[in-house]
Motif scaffolding. Structure first.
Motif, short mmCIF file in Angstrom:
data_model
loop_
_atom_site.label_atom_id
_atom_site.label_comp_id
_atom_site.label_asym_id
_atom_site.label_seq_id
_atom_site.Cartn_x
_atom_site.Cartn_y
_atom_site.Cartn_z
N GLY A 173 0.80 -1.22 0.00
CA GLY A 173 0.00 0.00 0.00
C GLY A 173 0.83 1.27 0.00
N LYS A 174 2.15 1.13 0.06
CA LYS A 174 3.03 2.30 0.07
C LYS A 174 3.48 2.60 -1.37
CE LYS A 174 2.65 1.38 4.43
NZ LYS A 174 1.53 1.97 5.19
N ALA A 175 4.18 3.71 -1.55
CA ALA A 175 4.68 4.08 -2.88
C ALA A 175 5.73 3.07 -3.32
CB ALA A 175 5.27 5.48 -2.85
N PRO A 176 5.51 2.36 -4.44
CA PRO A 176 6.45 1.30 -4.84
C PRO A 176 7.88 1.78 -5.03
CG PRO A 176 4.43 1.17 -6.11
CD PRO A 176 4.35 2.45 -5.35
N ALA A 177 8.04 2.90 -5.73
CA ALA A 177 9.40 3.39 -5.98
C ALA A 177 10.09 3.79 -4.68
CB ALA A 177 9.37 4.56 -6.95
N ALA A 178 9.32 4.35 -3.73
CA ALA A 178 9.90 4.76 -2.45
C ALA A 178 10.38 3.55 -1.66
CB ALA A 178 8.89 5.56 -1.65
N VAL A 179 9.60 2.46 -1.68
CA VAL A 179 10.03 1.24 -1.00
C VAL A 179 11.33 0.74 -1.62
CG1 VAL A 179 9.45 -1.17 -0.53
CG2 VAL A 179 7.71 0.59 -0.27
N GLY A 180 11.38 0.75 -2.96
CA GLY A 180 12.59 0.31 -3.65
C GLY A 180 13.79 1.18 -3.32
N LEU A 181 13.58 2.49 -3.24
CA LEU A 181 14.67 3.40 -2.91
C LEU A 181 15.12 3.22 -1.46
CD1 LEU A 181 13.46 6.63 -4.74
CD2 LEU A 181 15.54 5.32 -5.25
N ALA B 99 -2.98 8.04 -3.60
CA ALA B 99 -3.25 7.12 -4.70
C ALA B 99 -1.95 6.97 -5.49
CB ALA B 99 -4.36 7.62 -5.59
N PHE B 100 -1.12 6.05 -5.05
CA PHE B 100 0.18 5.88 -5.69
C PHE B 100 0.05 5.12 -7.01
CE2 PHE B 100 1.48 6.02 -1.09
CZ PHE B 100 2.10 7.26 -1.16
N THR B 101 0.82 5.56 -8.01
CA THR B 101 0.79 4.90 -9.33
C THR B 101 2.08 4.17 -9.65
OG1 THR B 101 1.63 6.89 -10.44
CG2 THR B 101 -0.77 6.69 -10.18
N ALA C 242 13.99 10.24 -4.90
CA ALA C 242 12.57 10.20 -4.54
C ALA C 242 11.85 11.46 -5.01
CB ALA C 242 12.41 10.02 -3.04
N PHE C 243 12.55 12.58 -5.04
CA PHE C 243 11.95 13.85 -5.44
C PHE C 243 11.71 13.93 -6.95
CE2 PHE C 243 12.81 14.97 -1.19
CZ PHE C 243 12.09 16.12 -0.88
N THR C 244 12.17 12.93 -7.70
CA THR C 244 11.91 12.90 -9.14
C THR C 244 10.63 12.14 -9.47
OG1 THR C 244 13.11 10.83 -9.59
CG2 THR C 244 14.41 12.87 -9.51
N THR C 245 9.95 11.56 -8.47
CA THR C 245 8.81 10.68 -8.73
C THR C 245 7.48 11.41 -8.55
OG1 THR C 245 8.62 9.88 -6.44
CG2 THR C 245 10.17 8.72 -7.88
N ASP C 246 6.50 10.97 -9.33
CA ASP C 246 5.13 11.47 -9.16
C ASP C 246 4.57 11.05 -7.81
OD1 ASP C 246 5.33 12.53 -11.69
OD2 ASP C 246 4.05 11.04 -12.65
N ASP C 247 4.97 9.86 -7.36
CA ASP C 247 4.44 9.36 -6.09
C ASP C 247 4.84 10.25 -4.92
OD1 ASP C 247 3.03 7.27 -7.12
OD2 ASP C 247 4.47 5.71 -6.56
N MET C 248 6.02 10.86 -4.98
CA MET C 248 6.42 11.77 -3.92
C MET C 248 5.49 12.97 -3.88
SD MET C 248 8.10 14.93 -3.75
CE MET C 248 8.47 15.86 -2.27
N ARG C 249 5.16 13.52 -5.05
CA ARG C 249 4.24 14.67 -5.11
C ARG C 249 2.86 14.27 -4.63
NH1 ARG C 249 8.00 18.31 -4.92
NH2 ARG C 249 9.63 17.88 -6.46
#
Length: 275
Positions: A216-224, A271-273, A251-258
């Motif tokens: 349920g978390k931001a996928p890219a953030a978990v990976g980072l 709503a993470f994509t 992380a600041f380059t991702t839409d999920d961060m915004r």
């Protein structure tokens, strides 16, 4: 990505079950206590490469977490395949070790969490496979050990590197030098296992629950976050902080961060994509 790579029919020593983003990968050689034959190693490489390829926005992040376990009820993975090793020479043995080390590095580099669900024996190569995973959950029937010196061998799939990282240098030396087996309670005390559950069913359910929470978390953030921890492990503080700062920047380059920060400020669920 070829969707057939997650088709159980594509493997003869593994079972793969993808359900709601959680992939359960079962090493399934019960007649050999799930020993890591060269074929198992090859199929593990194929499976984890496919998982790696799926972890992109373009692929839709079909896999958000992985459970690694063993089939047959007696073992997670009892170890390397001794029958195959008995006929190996030094060069072929080194190739065998490096191929399984490659699998463990793939697991560590995956941008999704991997939980080893250990029920029964996790000895030698089995313990080393579990050590490459992010977390180790164990049933009360689990047993861990690095028994290689009993066979005139040493750990070859990462045990001498990752076991000290998990439990500390002194306990790791003692376990490797003595070839002593430990039960689930001792593994938990040493920090080798994260949790101990009464039964296999409860073990798998707990692993799945944790992965669903993370999904349920931001996928890219978990990976980072995983990348940052790996980049800092075993390095001097300044180098670890640099790895963390680079992951923070990315992380600041991702839409999920915004999306995540906007949702927090607007007091709504994000709503993470995966972008």
């Amino acid at each position: 990505m070829d969707s057939s790579t997650f088709d159980p029919g594509s493997y003869s020593t593994l079972k793969l079950d993808l359900d709601e983003g959680i992939l359960t990968l079962t090493v399934d050689r019960p007649e050999a206590l799930n020993a890591l034959s060269q074929q198992v190693v090859s199929e593990l490489w194929k499976a984890f490469t496919a998982i790696q390829d799926s972890c992109t926005h373009d692929a839709g992040w079909p896999v958000r977490g992985v459970i690694v376990t063993g089939g047959g009820g007696k073992a997670f993975v009892a170890g390397a395949d001794i029958r195959e090793m008995a006929s190996m020479g030094p060069d072929s043995a080194a190739e065998y070790a490096r191929s399984m080390q490659g699998v463990t590095l793939l697991i560590e580099k995956l941008p999704v969490p991997v939980i080893a669900a250990v029920d029964g024996f996790a000895l030698g190569g089995g313990c080393e496979l579990a050590l490459a995973c992010d977390f180790i959950y164990a049933s009360e029937a689990a047993q861990f050990g690095q028994p290689e010196v009993n066979l005139g061998l040493v750990p070859g799939f990462g045990g001498s590197v990752r076991l000290p990282q998990r439990v500390g240098l002194g306990p790791a030396r003692e376990l490797i030098y003595t070839a002593r087996r430990i039960d689930a309670a001792e593994a938990l005390r040493l920090g080798l296992a994260n949790r101990v559950l009464p039964s296999r069913d409860e073990l798998l359910a707990a692993a799945r629950e944790t992965l669903q929470e993370i999904a349920g978390k931001a996928p890219a953030a978990v990976g980072l976050a995983k990348q940052s921890i790996a980049g800092a492990t075993g390095r001097p503080t300044n180098q670890g902080l640099e790895a963390e700062a680079e992951a923070f920047r990315e992380a600041f380059t991702t839409d999920d961060m915004r999306e995540g920060t906007a949702a927090f400020l607007e007091k709504r669920k994000a709503a993470f994509t995966g972008k």
